[in-house]
Design a protein around this motif. Sequence first.
Motif, PDB file in Angstrom:
ATOM      1  N   LEU A 185       4.441  -4.136 -16.610  1.00 40.78           N
ATOM      2  CA  LEU A 185       4.530  -3.373 -15.367  1.00 40.78           C
ATOM      3  C   LEU A 185       5.315  -4.173 -14.331  1.00 40.78           C
ATOM      4  N   GLU A 186       6.268  -3.489 -13.695  1.00 41.55           N
ATOM      5  CA  GLU A 186       7.074  -4.150 -12.665  1.00 41.55           C
ATOM      6  C   GLU A 186       6.748  -3.514 -11.313  1.00 41.55           C
ATOM      7  N   LEU A 187       6.065  -4.263 -10.484  1.00 42.21           N
ATOM      8  CA  LEU A 187       5.704  -3.742  -9.161  1.00 42.21           C
ATOM      9  C   LEU A 187       6.942  -3.783  -8.270  1.00 42.21           C
ATOM     10  N   VAL A 188       7.440  -2.587  -7.891  1.00 43.99           N
ATOM     11  CA  VAL A 188       8.666  -2.553  -7.073  1.00 43.99           C
ATOM     12  C   VAL A 188       8.384  -2.234  -5.608  1.00 43.99           C
ATOM     13  N   GLY A 189       7.157  -1.825  -5.301  1.00 42.50           N
ATOM     14  CA  GLY A 189       6.920  -1.531  -3.892  1.00 42.50           C
ATOM     15  C   GLY A 189       5.568  -0.895  -3.625  1.00 42.50           C
TER      16      GLY A 189
ATOM     17  N   ILE B 119      -3.004  -5.035  -6.700  1.00 41.72           N
ATOM     18  CA  ILE B 119      -1.676  -5.675  -6.739  1.00 41.72           C
ATOM     19  C   ILE B 119      -1.744  -6.959  -7.572  1.00 41.72           C
ATOM     20  N   ALA B 120      -2.786  -7.757  -7.349  1.00 38.55           N
ATOM     21  CA  ALA B 120      -2.929  -9.002  -8.125  1.00 38.55           C
ATOM     22  C   ALA B 120      -3.053  -8.675  -9.610  1.00 38.55           C
ATOM     23  N   LYS B 121      -3.781  -7.622  -9.914  1.00 36.94           N
ATOM     24  CA  LYS B 121      -3.979  -7.225 -11.316  1.00 36.94           C
ATOM     25  C   LYS B 121      -2.649  -6.785 -11.948  1.00 36.94           C
ATOM     26  N   ILE B 122      -1.883  -6.009 -11.203  1.00 39.08           N
ATOM     27  CA  ILE B 122      -0.592  -5.522 -11.719  1.00 39.08           C
ATOM     28  C   ILE B 122       0.353  -6.695 -11.987  1.00 39.08           C
ATOM     29  N   LEU B 123       0.336  -7.675 -11.102  1.00 44.29           N
ATOM     30  CA  LEU B 123       1.263  -8.798 -11.261  1.00 44.29           C
ATOM     31  C   LEU B 123       0.941  -9.606 -12.526  1.00 44.29           C
TER      32      LEU B 123
ATOM     33  N   ARG C  77       1.859 -10.029   3.712  1.00 45.91           N
ATOM     34  CA  ARG C  77       0.724 -10.757   3.112  1.00 45.91           C
ATOM     35  C   ARG C  77       0.934 -10.931   1.607  1.00 45.91           C
ATOM     36  N   ILE C  78       1.537  -9.930   0.969  1.00 45.04           N
ATOM     37  CA  ILE C  78       1.810 -10.039  -0.473  1.00 45.04           C
ATOM     38  C   ILE C  78       2.827 -11.163  -0.711  1.00 45.04           C
ATOM     39  N   ARG C  79       3.812 -11.208   0.156  1.00 46.47           N
ATOM     40  CA  ARG C  79       4.813 -12.287   0.033  1.00 46.47           C
ATOM     41  C   ARG C  79       4.137 -13.656   0.195  1.00 46.47           C
ATOM     42  N   ASP C  80       3.252 -13.754   1.199  1.00 50.93           N
ATOM     43  CA  ASP C  80       2.579 -15.041   1.432  1.00 50.93           C
ATOM     44  C   ASP C  80       1.708 -15.437   0.247  1.00 50.93           C
ATOM     45  N   GLN C  81       0.999 -14.447  -0.290  1.00 46.48           N
ATOM     46  CA  GLN C  81       0.036 -14.737  -1.357  1.00 46.48           C
ATOM     47  C   GLN C  81       0.687 -14.917  -2.728  1.00 46.48           C
ATOM     48  N   HIS C  82       1.693 -14.085  -3.004  1.00 48.57           N
ATOM     49  CA  HIS C  82       2.254 -14.079  -4.365  1.00 48.57           C
ATOM     50  C   HIS C  82       3.709 -14.530  -4.417  1.00 48.57           C
ATOM     51  N   GLY C  83       4.284 -14.815  -3.279  1.00 48.00           N
ATOM     52  CA  GLY C  83       5.697 -15.242  -3.244  1.00 48.00           C
ATOM     53  C   GLY C  83       6.652 -14.132  -3.668  1.00 48.00           C
ATOM     54  N   LEU C  84       6.244 -12.864  -3.399  1.00 46.61           N
ATOM     55  CA  LEU C  84       7.032 -11.721  -3.863  1.00 46.61           C
ATOM     56  C   LEU C  84       7.388 -10.805  -2.694  1.00 46.61           C
ATOM     57  N   ALA C  85       8.694 -10.644  -2.435  1.00 46.30           N
ATOM     58  CA  ALA C  85       9.129  -9.705  -1.398  1.00 46.30           C
ATOM     59  C   ALA C  85       9.443  -8.377  -2.088  1.00 46.30           C
TER      60      ALA C  85
ATOM     61  N   ARG D  10       9.702   5.867 -11.224  1.00 46.35           N
ATOM     62  CA  ARG D  10       8.564   5.118 -10.720  1.00 46.35           C
ATOM     63  C   ARG D  10       7.270   5.891 -10.960  1.00 46.35           C
ATOM     64  N   ILE D  11       6.235   5.160 -11.286  1.00 47.72           N
ATOM     65  CA  ILE D  11       4.897   5.757 -11.351  1.00 47.72           C
ATOM     66  C   ILE D  11       4.075   5.118 -10.234  1.00 47.72           C
ATOM     67  N   VAL D  12       3.398   5.959  -9.464  1.00 49.06           N
ATOM     68  CA  VAL D  12       2.622   5.446  -8.334  1.00 49.06           C
ATOM     69  C   VAL D  12       1.154   5.322  -8.763  1.00 49.06           C
ATOM     70  N   VAL D  13       0.699   4.086  -8.860  1.00 49.94           N
ATOM     71  CA  VAL D  13      -0.664   3.815  -9.308  1.00 49.94           C
ATOM     72  C   VAL D  13      -1.638   4.119  -8.167  1.00 49.94           C
ATOM     73  N   ASP D  14      -2.687   4.877  -8.511  1.00 50.04           N
ATOM     74  CA  ASP D  14      -3.608   5.349  -7.479  1.00 50.04           C
ATOM     75  C   ASP D  14      -5.044   4.863  -7.693  1.00 50.04           C
ATOM     76  N   SER D  15      -5.290   4.153  -8.790  1.00 49.08           N
ATOM     77  CA  SER D  15      -6.637   3.616  -8.998  1.00 49.08           C
ATOM     78  C   SER D  15      -6.524   2.376  -9.881  1.00 49.08           C
ATOM     79  N   THR D  16      -7.510   1.521  -9.789  1.00 52.44           N
ATOM     80  CA  THR D  16      -7.447   0.260 -10.535  1.00 52.44           C
ATOM     81  C   THR D  16      -7.485   0.512 -12.037  1.00 52.44           C
ATOM     82  N   SER D  17      -8.269   1.501 -12.450  1.00 56.44           N
ATOM     83  CA  SER D  17      -8.414   1.742 -13.889  1.00 56.44           C
ATOM     84  C   SER D  17      -7.103   2.223 -14.525  1.00 56.44           C
ATOM     85  N   GLU D  18      -6.233   2.776 -13.703  1.00 52.94           N
ATOM     86  CA  GLU D  18      -4.966   3.285 -14.221  1.00 52.94           C
ATOM     87  C   GLU D  18      -4.053   2.152 -14.700  1.00 52.94           C
ATOM     88  N   ILE D  19      -4.250   0.974 -14.160  1.00 49.31           N
ATOM     89  CA  ILE D  19      -3.326  -0.134 -14.435  1.00 49.31           C
ATOM     90  C   ILE D  19      -3.324  -0.480 -15.923  1.00 49.31           C
TER      91      ILE D  19
END
Length: 450
Positions: free
Chosen positions: A216-220, A207-211, A248-256, A145-154
Amino acid sequence: MSISLSPDPAAPARPPDDTEGLSVWPSSALPTTDGDVTVGGVSLAGTADRFGTPVYILDEDEVRDRCRAYRAAFPDADVVYAAKAFLCRAVAHWVMEEGLGLDVCSAGELALAVTTGFPPERIVMHGNAKSPEDLLTAVRVGVGRIVVDSTSEIARLAAIVPPGTRQQIMVRVVPGIAAGGHTKVRTGTDDQKFGLSIADGSAQHAIAKILGQPHLELVGLHCHIGSQIATVKPYVATVRRMVGLMARIRDQHGLALPQLDIGGGHAIAYRPGEDSLDLAALAERVLAELEDGCARARLPVPRLTIEPGRAVIGTAGVAVYRVLAVKRTGERIFVAVDGGMSDNPRPALYGVRYAPRLIGRCSASESRPVTVVGRHCEAGDVLADGVPLPGDVRPGDLLAIPAAGAYHLSMASGYNLVGRPPVIAAVRGNARVLVRRESLEDISRRDIGL
Ligand code: LLP
């Protein structure tokens, strides 16, 4: 190299009430009748004589026991050792054998781990400012896993993931929880450099940008609220906030999201009487909050990751110095040793103090308060202030400093070109060199000319 230095058979067993003052030492530490202390069955004074001073002794069984304690307390979680506390090949190997993962935050830590045989899929890559080399190395070796720490990293990361593959990532968020032993190690609120804020929406934006990134697979989600945290409460509050965001992520993006990483930061005691974090209480309260919170939010319980560094290796290390000078100025007595802020910058950085102990001889002199200082050219190079040492402490004596395993040598510097001390593993009466002393030749070899 391996030597055998058996403990003095006449050594008394350690009393349970810490009258020997060894409560913050490795649990194998035993005082001997001749004033020495053995760690892992190895004489500290003998190690100092054999390998020179300053020297760091690491109790291998203590590290392994701590790994096992974590795995037993969190049997269904990923326990990931934070390499920044201290990393060398042997430590990577021990941690791997004990079934932990590894948190790295540079291509250097990563390369050392994988070239030692650490499985890349068990490695988590961190960093608030990852260099192109950090990211490339992480993707190339295939870290878990890579932990993203800034928007520009995406976008930078998405651009280097090979076609046809997906990189698992987490997002480091700032949960807005204030905790930690010193302002310099508090990372749970918005006024510091790590992570993306929940409060101002930058975490949600990332999170929206990553999706939207097919590679990139957002796992958590990840967070790390700080270091030297001695109570469970901030972790419980953190889990509550993180589960709230997952809902809230689940509500907004349908992703648990299937994973939640709550970082490390578990306190150890540096001096007798100080608090450490209660691991059993942490496990019980954090796991209960995670289950209850997820049930309330109707979320599947994510797989938990924790990232202890100091609490795995801190108490396993003992630093041994030789006294070079004793000086009385006004009201104070300064005991100067042959190391200091170049091998342990923690007192200068965070104002922490240690509990040194005279080893290698018995003294009948009454104790008096002294200031133990290092050899470096700064008045702030103080290792311990107002600590009791025998009145006859003199040049040539040995002083041992416990709780020296974490954030000493990993933060060591080349100040005054004294060279960094070696690390000696002590286990079942054997001592072996893990990291050799940095020689003047090592230092001068890098300086390639006028
Ligand atoms: N995970 C992350 C993302 C971290 O940044 C850290 C530590 C840890 C885990 C492990 O924290 P620990 O369990 O070791 O407290 N130099 C300071 C400590 C800096 C901690 C940096 N990050 C000191 O000597 O106290």
